[in-house]
Design a protein around this motif. Structure first.
Motif, PDB file in Angstrom:
ATOM      1  N   GLU A 220       0.844  -1.192   0.000  1.00 18.73           N
ATOM      2  CA  GLU A 220       0.000   0.000   0.000  1.00 18.73           C
ATOM      3  C   GLU A 220       0.883   1.247   0.000  1.00 18.73           C
ATOM      4  N   ILE A 221       0.861   1.962  -1.111  1.00 17.87           N
ATOM      5  CA  ILE A 221       1.634   3.206  -1.207  1.00 17.87           C
ATOM      6  C   ILE A 221       0.642   4.363  -1.176  1.00 17.87           C
ATOM      7  N   GLN A 222       0.851   5.288  -0.236  1.00 14.38           N
ATOM      8  CA  GLN A 222      -0.103   6.399  -0.129  1.00 14.38           C
ATOM      9  C   GLN A 222       0.103   7.407  -1.248  1.00 14.38           C
ATOM     10  N   SER A 223       1.355   7.761  -1.483  1.00 20.14           N
ATOM     11  CA  SER A 223       1.633   8.697  -2.562  1.00 20.14           C
ATOM     12  C   SER A 223       3.079   8.530  -3.001  1.00 20.14           C
ATOM     13  N   ALA A 224       3.380   9.048  -4.176  1.00 22.24           N
ATOM     14  CA  ALA A 224       4.751   8.965  -4.673  1.00 22.24           C
ATOM     15  C   ALA A 224       5.023  10.173  -5.549  1.00 22.24           C
ATOM     16  N   ALA A 225       6.160  10.792  -5.348  1.00 24.78           N
ATOM     17  CA  ALA A 225       6.583  11.905  -6.201  1.00 24.78           C
ATOM     18  C   ALA A 225       7.754  11.418  -7.050  1.00 24.78           C
ATOM     19  N   LYS A 226       8.017  12.171  -8.109  1.00 31.85           N
ATOM     20  CA  LYS A 226       9.047  11.711  -9.027  1.00 31.85           C
ATOM     21  C   LYS A 226       9.883  12.877  -9.520  1.00 31.85           C
ATOM     22  N   SER A 227      11.182  12.638  -9.683  1.00 28.61           N
ATOM     23  CA  SER A 227      12.055  13.609 -10.340  1.00 28.61           C
ATOM     24  C   SER A 227      12.802  12.937 -11.477  1.00 28.61           C
ATOM     25  N   ASP A 228      13.046  13.700 -12.532  1.00 29.85           N
ATOM     26  CA  ASP A 228      13.965  13.245 -13.573  1.00 29.85           C
ATOM     27  C   ASP A 228      15.270  13.987 -13.358  1.00 29.85           C
TER      28      ASP A 228
END
Lengths: 986, 268
Positions: A31-39
């Protein structure tokens, strides 16, 4: 100076991590609540502060992204997961970034200036352990075969920051050639083959041993210091050339076949006796076969301007290990076949098809070490989607077939149709030649360790030690640039011969090209490599992608090189072709290979393989009476019939603007067509029809009838959209479990007999239908022993057809068009539920497999073609899996109109309603006709089984009746939903 | 009168050069296909043309965001000539990847002047590439040269990054008020714009599928009018044939005819 450029979505712009969250839950239950991403771009270059801020400004999209030189410090999350590339792996994003940076700073970056790309994820998931986060990184976000995965806790990240991503190669190994003595025991020979992943049998190793003994007398070998020894590269080269993958030893073997009555027959080469023979015999009757079997793909004529080229391949083993990468190289790899056919053809249409385990399979049904079929399916689709879309080639046919035996090895079929100029520079576009003195030139991507042993590893079963480096990494854009260059160079006449570098790499392409003129001398030190430290043998057999090999006439070399430079395509001149009879390879002044071409290509005597046919007898099922409506709905929902539109729409099928009958048809464009029609160029009246057939379920009963059925299926699908017999060519793609009897394969004789029978049918029906085979491929070791469990695929043949259509305006689609139209069924329905999808639903195989009567089929085909030629039919559909019931349902769903069908009127023997509706008898059509055309239509079918069985209605339901009695009635809405829901969003 | 000349720039993974050329040729223009590298060597050649087409495809693999690397190369190698071209009142069309490229470059909508990015094309809301036919509703208030006299146009879309996003609400308001919006995704039955998937296939703001600059001469859109040149391209043509509604030519062709006709009258 090392800079880090971090780009992250602007506030209000989505993170694009929805799929990650969904799949983590789906695949692992996390269960992942949220995820952010960078390039992230890591730039190690001689660049000033001013320049880097300019670079940042230009590369960051100000509407969608925030960008920073350095690292964004203010974040909250639980786990940081960074994915970069391993040293030496092609980093396509970084390559494009290099171009952009070069444009911005006004100079090309030097060799010792680097850019690397990576992705960073910031995952908020309170319940995730470090191990779980590692799993997400390694199995979901990254691919550990080619990528590095770094997991940090929030505290670790806060304290130390993100790790610097500089995967530089520091291999200083000097290139060397190792000499090997083969004077060893049989056991040692076998061990050597195994340890080096050569996939050579003891018999083959002994043939090589004998050759080296004899070659010791060759003064030249003595002079080169090779006396009594073989080089590592020579052994590797022979292993590639003699691999099942390249040499097709099983199809070329002497087969001692015993039939069910004990009659013995010796067959010398299935390929020559059945496949090639039928084509040769047909070629005396038709004038449109241009080039068959000897080039990378088959060629048939189309019109005064163009010939058509078609080839299909499988890429099963790589796709099992790395579904995305394996499948992508499957499609971009098969693109190079038409490109390397004749003097080079343009790419027109792609095709694909996958045999897979159910995406809904229980985890416990998947042996340890194998990927879950859902992950394989997602990865394979994405790979072919990206490969095909980015190459700008539309897909023309796509299908999926599910059976639990494909859990062991997925089958990934990819095909490409090409367009070859009929005449170019005063000769046929299919012709090419090499003259001694021509340069050996390679173009395209650089050589790395990727794809080493691809050919040999796919020539054995998938086992726990299957080499991971065997998987190649594709780059569609590098290939697209090369493709554009090849076509431009072709039109300018800048080379004499072209072929693709596929399995076996240079060893295979240059080895084969050398037979054109009788020899070569090539210096591997001139080949461009991705990084230092590659050994000569690795350069020779690497299957690094996006490469083509050429013979360039010396007087054109300068122009060829100049054009390549102008198009950003790397080329290298590796040596010259000659007529020495030798495959002579050096690395600077070191001898790498000095082999007789004749031995390489003809030194391997045929295998002898026993085969014994015992027809299996399955329990004859007694089907209880059941509710026809429920059965139909269940069939529409079942995996082999249900719509896979969600995935299909992610493939471009419109690029080039040539699509006439599309993969999905009907008023809502949501029902899979029988076949597709394409124009060869914009606004043409002539067309190309593509169709295919596959029915592994029938192989459980008899591969002879399986083969006959898939051929009838592909041909009748061609007829259904408005095609006709006379200008149709076939492609055979065999995928088999290992059919050679051994300790591992005690039932080898039966599997080999299945292969013989399929080939017999292929010969019989190719001849009967007058449809020649122009190209084919076989993949013979589709077994897995992972997790201690042997799984063999069912014998599977994809039979594909390509046909010429004179006038696309006469194409017909399967959807019911108008209420009031009459519904006809053409062709007899028989009691043939054996191996059917209905049987599968009820848990039975049975024995009454559908059969094909070719003479009768031809009269039916011709009559249907007459009707479509006269434009009498509002719709034509041909039943396949699921029989007439599913066929009627599809006609209704596609037209969003009802059908009222009287089962008593359907041409058949005395059959039950189940048999009428669900038998998968061949050679049948469902047609709708306007009242006013009915008389003319019926006249065409005089003497043939053809009957009006009902009407198209405005009621939104499909009714099956027997006279007055309504047997079943299913609402359109319910059928649409059943047909479309199973794989919706899957 | 000399004929209209169209330049189609090719290379680096672009792939719609043939159908785009066919569209302009059928509309009566001469067409030259020139690789970007060749054009950058002789940028002054741009002045020979009246129409410039940035075509569809995957320039540089969409790496670093669709259109980024290609537009950067054009901007650094061709800026002055492009500016002169646009200021001379000549026509520019950007289709799909070409649209992404010209928005990235900032030559459309160019509310605040050239080479200033104000809008972008983001990943579709669905998260995946999609190929399907949509219906476009032409904004009759727009000065767009390419869509003149058109109303509802069926065309295919084929993209993964097609969601139209303005820099901010102010930009969106200016686009709406200033007639920059040329075409929107619409319901084929009602003819009204719609945000409903799949009719609006990507979640574009205000259902915007294509925009122009304030002159109407620089135009970009995500869908592919060049993929509907033949009436037999339409997904329902076998139904149209029976209903008697099959058009004589593909309805996408009109956009190219409009451009060539405009150039004939005003630019040659």
């Amino acid at each position: 100076m090392v800079y880090r450029l971090e780009m992250t979505p602007r506030a209000g712009v989505g993170q694009g991590t929805g799929k990650l969250i969904e799949q983590a839950s789906q695949y692992f239950g996390f269960e992942i609540q949220s995820a952010a991403k960078s390039d992230v771009l890591t730039i190690k270059a001689n660049i000033s502060e001013d320049e880097i801020s300019k670079i940042s400004k230009e590369i960051v999209n100000p509407v969608l992204q925030d960008g920073i030189v350095g690292q964004i410090k203010e974040r909250t999350f639980d786990w940081f997961i960074a994915i970069g590339f391993l040293p030496g792996v092609t980093d396509n994003v970084a390559r494009s970034a290099r171009e952009a940076v070069g444009d911005i700073v006004g100079r090309s970056l030097e060799e010792d200036e680097y850019i690397f790309s990576s992705r960073e994820f910031f995952v908020t998931a309170s319940s995730l352990s470090r191990e779980d986060a590692e799993k997400v990184g390694r199995e979901l976000l990254g691919n550990v075969l080619i990528e590095s995965v770094n997991v940090l806790s929030y505290d670790e990240w806060k304290a130390n920051g993100a790790p610097e991503n500089l995967p530089l190669i520091e291999d200083e190994t000097e290139p060397e050639v190792h000499l090997l003595s083969l004077e060893m025991s049989d056991e040692e020979l076998e061990t050597t083959s195994k340890e080096k992943t050569l996939a050579l049998t003891l018999r083959e190793m002994k043939i090589i041993q004998e050759y080296i003994r004899k070659a010791s007398d060759d003064p030249k070998r003595k002079e080169l210091g090779l006396e009594g020894k073989i080089t590592d590269a020579e052994l590797e080269c022979l292993a590639q050339t003699w691999s099942e993958h390249c040499k097709h030893k099983i199809f070329d073997a002497i087969v001692n076949y015993t039939d069910e009555n004990g009659n013995k027959e010796q067959i010398t080469s299935l390929f020559k006796s059945y496949i090639k023979k039928s084509t040769e015999e047909i070629s005396e009757e038709v004038d449109w076969l241009v080039s068959v079997f000897h080039d990378n793909a088959g060629v048939i004529s189309f019109n005064d301007k163009y010939d058509l080229v078609y080839k299909a391949e499988t890429h099963n083993s790589p796709s099992a290990l790395d579904p995305y990468g394996g499948a992508m190289t499957g499609i971009v790899g098969v693109n190079r076949d038409p490109l390397g056919t004749g003097i080079g053809s343009e790419l027109l249409i792609n095709t694909w098809g996958y045999c897979l385990g159910s995406p809904f399979a229980e985890k416990s049904d998947v042996p340890e070490g194998l990927l879950h079929p859902r992950r394989i399916r997602d990865g394979v689709h994405s790979g072919v989607i990206d490969g095909g879309n980015q190459s700008g080639v539309p897909y023309g046919l796509g299908w999926e077939y599910f059976d639990k035996r494909y859990i062991g090895k997925p089958l990934v079929y990819c095909g490409t149709v090409g367009l070859l100029p009929r005449q170019i520079h005063g000769q046929s576009g299919a012709d090419k030649s090499i003259i001694p003195g021509d340069f050996i030139v390679m173009t395209g991507g650089r050589i790395g360790k990727d794809g080493i042993h691809g050919a040999t590893f796919s020539s054995e079963e998938l086992h726990k030690d299957s080499p991971v480096q065997a998987v190649q990494i594709g780059d569609p854009i590098t290939q697209k640039k090369m493709y554009d260059f090849v076509i431009e160079a072709r039109d300018l006449g800048l080379y004499r011969f072209v072929t693709d570098n596929g399995a076996g790499g240079l060893s295979s392409s240059i080895g084969e090209m050398s037979t054109q003129c009788g020899g070569c001398h090539m210096d591997l030190s001139k080949a461009p490599v991705k990084y230092a430290g590659l050994q000569p043998w690795e350069i020779l057999v690497s299957e690094a992608q996006e490469r083509m090999s050429f013979a360039v006439q010396p007087e054109k070399m300068e122009e060829f090189a100049a054009l390549a430079a102008q198009r950003d395509v790397e080329i290298s001149n590796l040596g010259t072709f000659n007529d020495s009879g030798k495959f002579h390879i050096t690395y600077e002044d070191k001898t790498v290979c000095y082999l007789d071409l004749e031995f390489m290509h003809d030194g391997l005597p045929r295998m002898e393989i026993p085969a014994k046919w015992d027809a299996p007898v399955h329990e004859e099922p007694e089907f209880d009476e059941s509710d026809i409506s429920d059965d139909l709905v269940e069939l529409l929902e079942s995996l082999n019939i249900t719509s896979n539109e969600f995935k299909c729409r992610q493939y471009d099928h419109e690029v080039k603007g040539l699509s006439v009958v599309k993969p999905f048809v009907g008023v809502n464009s949501d029902v899979q067509t029988d076949a597709t029609v394409f124009m060869p160029e914009a606004l043409s009246t002539e067309g190309i029809i593509l169709a295919s057939g596959i029915a592994p379920g029938y192989s459980d009963i008899d591969t002879y009838h399986m083969m006959a059925s898939v051929m009838d299926l592909a041909i009748r699908r061609t007829i259904a959209v408005g095609g006709k017999l006379g200008h149709i060519a076939g492609l055979d793609n065999f995928c088999w479990p290992d059919p050679v009897e051994s300790e591992k394969t005690p039932d080898g004789q039966y599997k080999m007999a299945q292969l013989v029978r399929a080939n017999k049918a292929l010969y019989d029906y190719s001849k009967a239908f007058g449809v020649p085979l122009i190209s084919g491929k076989d993949s013979m070791k589709n077994d897995s022993t992972k997790g201690g469990k042997k799984i063999s695929i069912p014998p599977t043949v994809l039979y594909s057809t390509i046909a010429k259509m004179d006038n696309i305006e006469k194409s017909v689609t399967l959807s019911a068009k108008r209420a009031g139209d009459k519904v006809y069924v053409i062709g007899d329905t028989k009691s043939e539920l054996g191996g059917s999808q209905f049987g599968l639903l009820k848990g039975a195989i049975g024995n009454s497999v559908p059969q094909v009567d070719a003479d009768y089929a031809i009269s039916i085909y011709n009559a249907v073609s007459t009707a479509t030629e006269k434009e009498l039919c509002h719709s034509v559909h041909t039943p396949a899996l699921g029989g007439l019931a599913v066929a009627f349902a599809k006609v209704a769903i596609a037209g969003q109109l009802g059908l009222d069908v009287d089962l008593n009127k359907i041409p058949s023997d005395d059959l039950t309603a189940q048999e009428i509706l669900f038998s998968e008898s061949n050679t049948r059509f469902v047609v709708t006709i306007a009242e006013e055309s009915a008389a003319e239509f019926e006249e065409i079918f005089e003497g043939l089984p053809c009957a009006c069985v009902g009407r198209v209605t405005l009621d939104d339901e499909l009714i099956f009746r027997q006279g007055q009695h309504i047997e079943a009635a299913v609402k359109l809405g319910k059928m649409s939903k059943s047909y479309k829901s199973t794989l919706d969003n899957v | 009168m000399s004929s209209v000349k169209t330049l189609v720039i090719t290379g680096f993974g672009l792939n719609c050069e043939k159908e785009t050329s066919a569209a302009f040729e059928t509309a009566g223009s001469e067409v030259s296909r020139i690789h970007l590298n060749d054009l950058l060597e002789t940028p002054e050649k741009l002045a020979d043309f009246q129409i410039l087409a940035f075509i569809g495809g995957f320039s540089f693999g969409d790496h670093l965001g669709a259109g980024t690397v290609f537009s950067n190369r054009v901007k650094y190698g061709l800026k002055q000539q492009l500016e002169e071209f646009i200021n001379a009142g000549k026509l520019v069309i950007g289709i799909c990847n070409g649209f992404q490229t010209i928005t990235r470059m900032g030559i459309v909508p160019a509310i605040d002047g050239l080479f200033n990015q104000e809008v972008a094309l983001q990943h579709n809301d669905s998260g995946v590439f999609r190929d399907s036919w949509v219906t476009l509703k032409v904004n009759e208030k727009s000065p767009c040269v390419f869509t003149k006299g058109m109303d509802l146009v069926p065309v295919p879309i084929r993209h993964g990054e097609g969601k139209f996003v303005p820099m901010n609400d102010e930009v969106l308001k200016q686009l709406e008020d200033g007639g920059y919006v040329a075409v929107r995704y619409a319901d084929p039955v009602s003819g009204e714009q719609t945000s409903e998937f799949p009719l609006n296939p990507n979640g574009s703001a205000n259902d915007i599928a294509g925009i122009c600059d304030k002159s109407g001469r620089v135009f970009g859109l995500m869908p592919h009018p060049e993929a509907y040149l033949s009436p037999f391209n339409h997904p329902h043509w076998t139904h149209q044939k029976i209903n008697g509604t099959l058009p004589k030519e593909g309805l996408g062709l009109k956009m190219f005819r409009n451009a060539v006709d405009f150039a004939k009258e005003n630019l040659v």
